[in-house]
Motif scaffolding. Structure first.
Motif, mmCIF file in Angstrom:
data_model
loop_
_atom_site.group_PDB
_atom_site.id
_atom_site.type_symbol
_atom_site.label_atom_id
_atom_site.label_comp_id
_atom_site.label_asym_id
_atom_site.label_seq_id
_atom_site.Cartn_x
_atom_site.Cartn_y
_atom_site.Cartn_z
ATOM 1 N N VAL A 412 0.320 -26.948 5.609
ATOM 2 C CA VAL A 412 1.015 -27.222 6.866
ATOM 3 C C VAL A 412 0.942 -28.724 7.144
ATOM 4 N N VAL A 413 2.099 -29.329 7.359
ATOM 5 C CA VAL A 413 2.213 -30.768 7.577
ATOM 6 C C VAL A 413 2.728 -31.004 8.991
ATOM 7 N N SER A 414 2.042 -31.820 9.759
ATOM 8 C CA SER A 414 2.434 -32.064 11.143
ATOM 9 C C SER A 414 3.640 -32.994 11.229
ATOM 10 N N LEU A 415 4.639 -32.586 11.986
ATOM 11 C CA LEU A 415 5.767 -33.446 12.357
ATOM 12 C C LEU A 415 5.717 -33.764 13.845
ATOM 13 N N GLN A 416 4.556 -33.516 14.446
ATOM 14 C CA GLN A 416 4.350 -33.675 15.879
ATOM 15 C C GLN A 416 3.921 -35.112 16.178
ATOM 16 N N ARG A 417 4.706 -35.791 17.027
ATOM 17 C CA ARG A 417 4.382 -37.191 17.345
ATOM 18 C C ARG A 417 3.361 -37.308 18.472
ATOM 19 N N GLU A 418 3.423 -36.401 19.440
ATOM 20 C CA GLU A 418 2.541 -36.466 20.608
ATOM 21 C C GLU A 418 1.882 -35.110 20.806
ATOM 22 N N ILE A 419 0.554 -35.088 20.853
ATOM 23 C CA ILE A 419 -0.185 -33.835 20.968
ATOM 24 C C ILE A 419 -0.377 -33.503 22.447
ATOM 25 N N PRO A 420 0.085 -32.335 22.911
ATOM 26 C CA PRO A 420 -0.138 -31.954 24.306
ATOM 27 C C PRO A 420 -1.633 -31.935 24.636
ATOM 28 N N LEU A 421 -1.952 -32.290 25.870
ATOM 29 C CA LEU A 421 -3.355 -32.335 26.297
ATOM 30 C C LEU A 421 -4.051 -31.003 26.050
ATOM 31 N N THR A 422 -3.355 -29.900 26.316
ATOM 32 C CA THR A 422 -3.978 -28.581 26.187
ATOM 33 C C THR A 422 -4.240 -28.199 24.724
#
Length: 528
Positions: A412-422
């Protein structure tokens, strides 16, 4: 996308320097007056708003400082310095209200409503609910609207519908109530009821562009593209959207207007996903016009510019030069008389840089190392949209709900730029299973996506990028949906490579994730 001319810039900088000197001399009122003069020269000059916010905060004007930081964020929604400072001011304001140190003239109801509003803006819905319910009954429409918004954030839509007074008189107030209720019905996935609500609002108050745009979105959702795109043009009468428009001396491109011999400026109106979706029409405009320039967010140019060499791409409108007319990308289905998505150029219409794709493939292989003798399927994951400006938490899938994905024999490769606080704590624990790589721009993201075997993305710009590249993509779709994804079915009319997994119960992702996991197992069953 607009920058002041040199003379205006010199005037602004002179007034800012004057404000600094006056502030140092102990004359904050005069300093504020100088900054207000600077805003008269250019209301969109970010440093002036930041300077005003700092000065107002010094004077303990928390409401003024919050408004100044909000003006910054309206201009640049992802400006971290303003976001952090704005949050700090709101927290300070709450503390002062609770300690009764400010605004002693407020009634008990108004103080509680203000507390609720501040907690809501901080995305603290439980605290906001406690404050607003302590203030009930709520006589004013703006207070009822806030109560409904808080309940919506807590996924209590049916209760939100009951927040509004049923006995409003005809006219603007009744129209606002009908509009607000229609918006709740839209979020509940009740498209026809929402459409009727927007139409009721327009019967009560015909000059209501927000209701006209709401109606347009419902028409587009149910596939009535001819009426929908025509009605959608009224969006430029909404002040919030009008402020985002470019400032150009040229007229708007009008329906039926010939483009032969003309230089056309096209511009990205709203989110990055919208830009990625509608740049597909660029070649059609280029076939008609003498020259085409696209003004789009700088981060997108790395992938858009190489995909459309016949179009000049710029990040600021002042770089476009003289042009004969201009249009928003979202107006192109109407202007080109191609209202149905099937009449638009089909994906893939974006191209990743082959050298970058090769580089990402190499880096992914090096990262895997000797952990597995066989290359595992690579899945790119984006589970949340933007966490600034106006976030849309209902479209985000909590990272905890996606844990079954990590039990699959995949990388699994992250394409997420900003991680939600939760999600941040869980995200840290998944570091060994969730490959995270630095992405410089959307050109990097496009190339990395092309080095993967499947994308799983919520309704954010990543899914548009995958669809525009023609890459296989699974979209977990919230119940309320959005006009571009229609009402039913698993195929997207805009992106044939995107498969939709529709939520059946509002706020519940369990069955959606189960379906996605089953689809992944089927897709990679013969993987060698």
């Amino acid at each position: 996308m607009n920058a002041p001319d040199p003379a205006t810039l010199a005037g602004i900088m002179g007034l800012m320097c004057e404000a600094i000197a006056l502030r140092g001399a102990g004359q904050p009122g005069a300093a504020l007056a100088a900054l207000d003069q600077a805003l008269l020269l250019d209301a969109g000059f970010l440093p002036v708003h930041m300077q005003r916010a700092a000065l107002l905060l010094e004077r303990a004007d928390l409401a003024g400082a919050a408004a100044a930081y909000e003006a910054c964020l309206d201009l640049v929604p992802d400006y971290d310095e303003a976001r952090v400072a704005h949050r700090a001011v709101l927290l300070q304001w709450i503390d002062a209200l609770e300690a009764r140190r400010v605004q002693q003239d407020l009634s008990r109801t108004d103080r509680l409503v203000l507390l609720a509003r501040l907690h809501y803006r901080l995305d603290q819905p439980q605290q906001a609910l406690a404050a607003i319910e302590a203030a009930c009954p709520l006589p004013r429409l703006d207070q009822q609207t806030l109560y409904a918004d808080i309940l919506l954030r807590l996924n209590r839509h049916e209760q939100a519908l009951d927040c509004y007074s049923p006995d409003a008189e005809e006219g603007e107030t009744r129209a606002l109530i009908a509009f607000n209720r229609a918006d709740i019905l839209r979020r509940m996935g009740r498209i026809e009821a929402a459409l009727a609500g927007y139409e009721e609002a327009l019967r009560c108050y015909p000059d209501f562009p927000q209701a006209q745009v709401g109606r347009a979105h419902m028409l587009l959702t149910r596939g009535d593209y001819v009426q929908g795109w025509r009605a959608h043009e009224v969006r430029f009468q909404i002040p919030e959207l009008a402020r985002r428009a470019i400032v150009s001396p040229s007229p708007r491109w009008q329906p039926g207007e010939a483009l032969g011999g003309k230089h056309v400026l096209l511009w990205s109106e709203q989110g990055q996903g919208d830009c990625l979706q509608f740049v597909r029409y660029l070649p059609l405009v280029a076939q008609q016009a003498d020259r085409v320039t696209l003004c789009a967010p700088a981060g997108l140019l790395a992938v858009v510019a190489r995909s459309f060499p016949q179009v000049r791409c710029v990040a600021h409108v002042d770089e476009a030069g003289a042009h004969d007319c201009h249009a928003s990308l979202l107006s192109l289905p109407l202007l080109l008389e191609r209202p149905h998505p099937c009449q638009a150029p089909s994906p893939p219409y974006l191209l990743a840089d082959p050298a970058r794709v090769q580089d990402w493939q190499r880096r992914l292989c090096e990262g895997a190392g000797a952990a597995s003798p066989v290359r595992l399927p690579r899945i790119g994951l984006a589970w949340a949209g933007r966490q600034y400006a106006t976030p849309h938490p209902s479209r985000d899938v909590p990272l905890a709900d996606l844990l079954p994905l990590f039990d699959l024999p995949v990388e699994v490769v992250s394409l997420q730029r900003e991680i939600p606080l939760t999600d941040q704590a869980l995200h840290q624990t998944l570091a060994a299973r969730l490959t995270t790589l630095p992405l410089a721009d959307w050109g990097d993201t496009a190339a990395l996506a092309c080095a993967l075997d499947l994308i799983i993305s919520v309704d954010t710009a990543v899914v548009h990028l995958a669809g525009a590249l023609g890459l296989p993509c699974f979209l977990p779709q919230r119940l309320e949906g959005e006009w571009r994804w229609g009402r039913e079915g698993e195929q997207s009319v805009w992106y044939p490579s995107v498969k939709l997994f529709r939520q059946q119960e509002r706020g519940q992702w369990g069955s959606v994730v189960d379906e996605i996991i089953a689809a992944c197992r089927a897709r990679f069953a013969d993987w060698a």
